[in-house]
Design a protein around this motif. Structure first.
Motif, PDB file in Angstrom:
ATOM      1  N   MET A 231       1.208  -1.491  -0.026  1.00  0.00           N
ATOM      2  CA  MET A 231       0.445   0.180  -0.164  1.00  0.00           C
ATOM      3  C   MET A 231       0.838   1.527  -0.014  1.00  0.00           C
ATOM      4  SD  MET A 231      -2.709  -1.745   2.738  1.00  0.00           S
ATOM      5  CE  MET A 231      -4.084   0.654   2.695  1.00  0.00           C
ATOM      6  N   TYR A 232       1.808   0.985   0.862  1.00  0.00           N
ATOM      7  CA  TYR A 232       2.903   2.555   0.923  1.00  0.00           C
ATOM      8  C   TYR A 232       3.601   2.632  -0.501  1.00  0.00           C
ATOM      9  CZ  TYR A 232       6.881   4.923   2.274  1.00  0.00           C
ATOM     10  OH  TYR A 232       7.947   6.195   1.899  1.00  0.00           O
ATOM     11  N   VAL A 233       3.761   1.459  -1.243  1.00  0.00           N
ATOM     12  CA  VAL A 233       4.478   1.456  -2.623  1.00  0.00           C
ATOM     13  C   VAL A 233       3.565   2.198  -3.961  1.00  0.00           C
ATOM     14  CG1 VAL A 233       5.332   0.472  -4.834  1.00  0.00           C
ATOM     15  CG2 VAL A 233       5.991   0.338  -2.149  1.00  0.00           C
ATOM     16  N   THR A 234       2.607   1.929  -3.876  1.00  0.00           N
ATOM     17  CA  THR A 234       1.016   2.469  -4.402  1.00  0.00           C
ATOM     18  C   THR A 234       0.873   3.256  -3.929  1.00  0.00           C
ATOM     19  OG1 THR A 234       0.590  -0.003  -4.175  1.00  0.00           O
ATOM     20  CG2 THR A 234      -1.027   1.834  -5.221  1.00  0.00           C
ATOM     21  N   TRP A 235       1.071   3.911  -3.060  1.00  0.00           N
ATOM     22  CA  TRP A 235       0.731   5.300  -2.554  1.00  0.00           C
ATOM     23  C   TRP A 235       1.601   6.196  -2.957  1.00  0.00           C
ATOM     24  CZ3 TRP A 235       4.143   7.690   1.659  1.00  0.00           C
ATOM     25  CH2 TRP A 235       3.386   9.454   1.789  1.00  0.00           C
ATOM     26  N   ARG A 236       3.021   5.704  -2.740  1.00  0.00           N
ATOM     27  CA  ARG A 236       4.205   6.962  -3.510  1.00  0.00           C
ATOM     28  C   ARG A 236       3.754   7.049  -4.741  1.00  0.00           C
ATOM     29  NH1 ARG A 236       6.514   9.756  -0.270  1.00  0.00           N
ATOM     30  NH2 ARG A 236       8.634   9.952  -1.709  1.00  0.00           N
ATOM     31  N   ILE A 237       4.232   5.681  -5.679  1.00  0.00           N
ATOM     32  CA  ILE A 237       3.851   5.729  -7.278  1.00  0.00           C
ATOM     33  C   ILE A 237       2.307   6.734  -7.608  1.00  0.00           C
ATOM     34  CG2 ILE A 237       2.961   4.653  -9.344  1.00  0.00           C
ATOM     35  CD1 ILE A 237       4.914   1.612  -7.933  1.00  0.00           C
ATOM     36  N   LEU A 238       1.368   6.562  -7.224  1.00  0.00           N
ATOM     37  CA  LEU A 238       0.666   7.238  -7.621  1.00  0.00           C
ATOM     38  C   LEU A 238       0.631   8.964  -6.977  1.00  0.00           C
ATOM     39  CD1 LEU A 238      -2.838   5.815  -6.293  1.00  0.00           C
ATOM     40  CD2 LEU A 238      -2.105   5.838  -8.460  1.00  0.00           C
ATOM     41  N   LEU A 239       1.658   9.087  -5.991  1.00  0.00           N
ATOM     42  CA  LEU A 239       2.015  10.201  -5.897  1.00  0.00           C
ATOM     43  C   LEU A 239       2.367  11.224  -6.627  1.00  0.00           C
ATOM     44  CD1 LEU A 239       3.531  10.844  -1.799  1.00  0.00           C
ATOM     45  CD2 LEU A 239       1.433  11.723  -3.074  1.00  0.00           C
ATOM     46  N   THR A 240       3.333  10.915  -7.432  1.00  0.00           N
ATOM     47  CA  THR A 240       3.873  11.094  -8.900  1.00  0.00           C
ATOM     48  C   THR A 240       3.177  10.850 -10.272  1.00  0.00           C
ATOM     49  OG1 THR A 240       5.107   9.026  -9.405  1.00  0.00           O
ATOM     50  CG2 THR A 240       6.297  10.146  -7.880  1.00  0.00           C
ATOM     51  N   ALA A 241       2.056  10.407 -10.581  1.00  0.00           N
ATOM     52  CA  ALA A 241       0.963  10.123 -11.387  1.00  0.00           C
ATOM     53  C   ALA A 241       0.269  11.204 -11.411  1.00  0.00           C
ATOM     54  CB  ALA A 241      -0.073   8.859 -11.252  1.00  0.00           C
ATOM     55  N   PRO A 242      -0.658  11.453 -12.771  1.00  0.00           N
ATOM     56  CA  PRO A 242      -1.208  12.282 -13.339  1.00  0.00           C
ATOM     57  C   PRO A 242      -2.398  13.065 -12.369  1.00  0.00           C
ATOM     58  CG  PRO A 242      -0.381  11.470 -15.194  1.00  0.00           C
ATOM     59  CD  PRO A 242       0.021  11.077 -13.906  1.00  0.00           C
ATOM     60  N   PRO A 243      -3.372  13.544 -12.154  1.00  0.00           N
ATOM     61  CA  PRO A 243      -4.356  13.297 -11.205  1.00  0.00           C
ATOM     62  C   PRO A 243      -5.289  12.745 -11.593  1.00  0.00           C
ATOM     63  CG  PRO A 243      -4.214  15.651 -12.304  1.00  0.00           C
ATOM     64  CD  PRO A 243      -3.024  14.960 -12.067  1.00  0.00           C
ATOM     65  N   PRO A 244      -6.594  11.694 -11.129  1.00  0.00           N
ATOM     66  CA  PRO A 244      -7.176  10.865 -11.550  1.00  0.00           C
ATOM     67  C   PRO A 244      -8.305  11.875 -12.653  1.00  0.00           C
ATOM     68  CG  PRO A 244      -7.878  11.365  -9.659  1.00  0.00           C
ATOM     69  CD  PRO A 244      -6.284  11.707  -9.828  1.00  0.00           C
ATOM     70  N   ILE A 245      -9.161  11.170 -13.877  1.00  0.00           N
ATOM     71  CA  ILE A 245      -9.495  12.338 -14.898  1.00  0.00           C
ATOM     72  C   ILE A 245     -10.800  11.830 -14.709  1.00  0.00           C
ATOM     73  CG2 ILE A 245     -10.727  12.389 -17.388  1.00  0.00           C
ATOM     74  CD1 ILE A 245      -7.800  12.467 -18.094  1.00  0.00           C
ATOM     75  N   LYS A 246     -11.847  12.266 -14.090  1.00  0.00           N
ATOM     76  CA  LYS A 246     -12.950  12.173 -13.340  1.00  0.00           C
ATOM     77  C   LYS A 246     -13.927  11.823 -14.508  1.00  0.00           C
ATOM     78  CE  LYS A 246     -12.667  12.905  -9.287  1.00  0.00           C
ATOM     79  NZ  LYS A 246     -12.169  12.307  -7.668  1.00  0.00           N
ATOM     80  N   ALA A 247     -14.796  10.852 -14.604  1.00  0.00           N
ATOM     81  CA  ALA A 247     -15.906  10.237 -15.250  1.00  0.00           C
ATOM     82  C   ALA A 247     -17.567  10.564 -14.815  1.00  0.00           C
ATOM     83  CB  ALA A 247     -15.852   8.909 -15.827  1.00  0.00           C
ATOM     84  N   GLU A 248     -17.997  11.510 -15.373  1.00  0.00           N
ATOM     85  CA  GLU A 248     -19.576  11.632 -15.102  1.00  0.00           C
ATOM     86  C   GLU A 248     -20.620  10.800 -16.473  1.00  0.00           C
ATOM     87  OE1 GLU A 248     -19.560  16.260 -13.852  1.00  0.00           O
ATOM     88  OE2 GLU A 248     -17.563  15.241 -12.579  1.00  0.00           O
ATOM     89  N   PRO A 249     -21.552  10.866 -15.728  1.00  0.00           N
ATOM     90  CA  PRO A 249     -22.819  10.627 -16.340  1.00  0.00           C
ATOM     91  C   PRO A 249     -22.786  12.494 -17.478  1.00  0.00           C
ATOM     92  CG  PRO A 249     -23.319  10.100 -14.843  1.00  0.00           C
ATOM     93  CD  PRO A 249     -21.450  11.143 -14.673  1.00  0.00           C
ATOM     94  N   ASP A 250     -22.928  12.059 -19.436  1.00  0.00           N
ATOM     95  CA  ASP A 250     -23.032  12.582 -20.244  1.00  0.00           C
ATOM     96  C   ASP A 250     -24.667  14.119 -19.651  1.00  0.00           C
ATOM     97  OD1 ASP A 250     -23.012  15.058 -22.459  1.00  0.00           O
ATOM     98  OD2 ASP A 250     -22.783  13.415 -23.436  1.00  0.00           O
ATOM     99  N   GLU A 251     -24.352  15.280 -19.511  1.00  0.00           N
ATOM    100  CA  GLU A 251     -25.940  15.503 -19.073  1.00  0.00           C
ATOM    101  C   GLU A 251     -26.555  16.076 -20.133  1.00  0.00           C
ATOM    102  OE1 GLU A 251     -24.352  19.478 -17.562  1.00  0.00           O
ATOM    103  OE2 GLU A 251     -23.591  18.955 -15.615  1.00  0.00           O
ATOM    104  N   GLU A 252     -25.751  15.362 -21.442  1.00  0.00           N
ATOM    105  CA  GLU A 252     -27.034  16.124 -22.730  1.00  0.00           C
ATOM    106  C   GLU A 252     -27.724  14.637 -23.321  1.00  0.00           C
ATOM    107  OE1 GLU A 252     -24.503  18.438 -25.849  1.00  0.00           O
ATOM    108  OE2 GLU A 252     -24.513  19.501 -24.434  1.00  0.00           O
ATOM    109  N   GLU A 253     -28.629  14.644 -23.359  1.00  0.00           N
ATOM    110  CA  GLU A 253     -29.317  13.350 -24.147  1.00  0.00           C
ATOM    111  C   GLU A 253     -28.050  13.111 -25.613  1.00  0.00           C
ATOM    112  OE1 GLU A 253     -31.770  11.374 -23.549  1.00  0.00           O
ATOM    113  OE2 GLU A 253     -31.734  13.077 -21.295  1.00  0.00           O
ATOM    114  N   PRO A 254     -28.210  11.637 -25.862  1.00  0.00           N
ATOM    115  CA  PRO A 254     -27.633  11.283 -26.906  1.00  0.00           C
ATOM    116  C   PRO A 254     -28.167  11.816 -28.636  1.00  0.00           C
ATOM    117  CG  PRO A 254     -27.696   9.555 -25.076  1.00  0.00           C
ATOM    118  CD  PRO A 254     -28.627  10.314 -25.112  1.00  0.00           C
ATOM    119  N   GLU A 255     -27.496  12.199 -29.216  1.00  0.00           N
ATOM    120  CA  GLU A 255     -28.019  12.427 -30.625  1.00  0.00           C
ATOM    121  C   GLU A 255     -28.245  11.215 -31.305  1.00  0.00           C
ATOM    122  OE1 GLU A 255     -25.138  14.713 -32.724  1.00  0.00           O
ATOM    123  OE2 GLU A 255     -24.861  16.244 -31.279  1.00  0.00           O
ATOM    124  N   GLU A 256     -29.950  11.191 -32.213  1.00  0.00           N
ATOM    125  CA  GLU A 256     -30.643  10.218 -32.783  1.00  0.00           C
ATOM    126  C   GLU A 256     -29.435  10.128 -34.162  1.00  0.00           C
ATOM    127  OE1 GLU A 256     -32.855   8.022 -32.379  1.00  0.00           O
ATOM    128  OE2 GLU A 256     -32.557   9.297 -29.743  1.00  0.00           O
TER     129      GLU A 256
END
Length: 256
Positions: A231-256
């Protein structure tokens, strides 16, 4: 119909600047100038990485729930020299953990996992009459877990990313939108393979030699420390990684 199903955003609005010149709100960019607040983004990243890893593995409480039954088993066996007594003692402790968590309205995921593993080990050891067989399912699980970790890293679906993605809110955006994050999760997964792979390498020879006492005590001793190290090694690796990109539901309706 458009195939676009999600809208990807980084921790906050892209055009909103944080006070003090830290870049986009919620990001981990470096400040524009010196000052005591300059370490704030780094502290935020460190805290998030640590909390993410701890939450994924149940924290210290979850690790204790999975380790103590093995300790009770070896102590009870040394006192009574009876496999059934030792096995039922370990099972009883697991049941107590589940009841306590239910009473506190806490998740029983890790406690239940402990009950399942202990139950299988208890059943096998009582069937064969061999005390060391109590630890066989755990040893086999360790080997299978390490193999699954290695395969996931090789096929570019690192298991650490699969485990942490839902917790960070990024889900699977790290696979295509965030290559630096994918590399970090792959590196962390290989670290888990190496660290957790030491346990069966050390313990299997003791099992094959029927050295129940040394096997039991080392199994307990190697319960929490390797997890904490991984867990410590994972924590150290994540410290140098880019921040997470959040995935959110699309607010717009899908185009037909």
């Amino acid at each position: 119909m458009s195939n676009e199903a999600t809208r990807v955003t980084a921790h906050g609005p892209q055009d909103e600047e944080r006070p003090g010149g830290y870049g986009p709100a919620g990001g981990y960019g470096q400040p524009d100038g010196p000052g005591p607040a300059g370490a704030e983004p780094e502290r935020d990243a460190s805290k998030e990485a640590a909390e993410t890893v701890l939450k994924a593995f149940g924290g210290i409480r979850g690790m204790v729930d999975m380790t103590l039954p093995g300790l009770v088993y070896i102590v009870a066996f040394n006192i009574t020299h009876k496999v059934p007594v030792a096995a039922w003692s370990a099972l009883a402790l697991c049941a107590v953990f589940v009841v306590v968590r239910l009473a506190r309205r806490e998740t029983i995921q890790h406690a239940f996992s402990g009950v399942f593993g202990v139950a299988i080990g208890a059943w096998i050891s009582m069937k064969t009459g061999k005390a060391e067989d109590f630890y066989l399912p755990g040893l086999l699980w360790n080997v299978g877990y390490c193999l699954a970790l290695a395969v996931s890293a090789l096929v570019r679906w690192p298991m650490i990313g699969l485990m942490l993605g839902p917790i960070t809110g990024e889900m699977f955006t790290w696979r295509k939108q965030n290559p630096g994050r994918l590399a970090a999760y792959t590196k962390a997964t290989w670290a888990w393979v190496l660290i957790m792979g030491l346990k069966p390498v050390i313990l299997f020879p003791l099992y094959l030699a029927h050295n129940i006492n040394l096997l039991g005590w080392l199994k307990v001793a190697l319960g929490i420390p390797p997890l904490l190290l991984a867990m410590y090694v994972t924590w150290r690796i994540l410290l140098t990684a880019p921040p997470p990109i959040k995935a959110e539901p699309d607010e717009e309706e899908p185009e037909e």
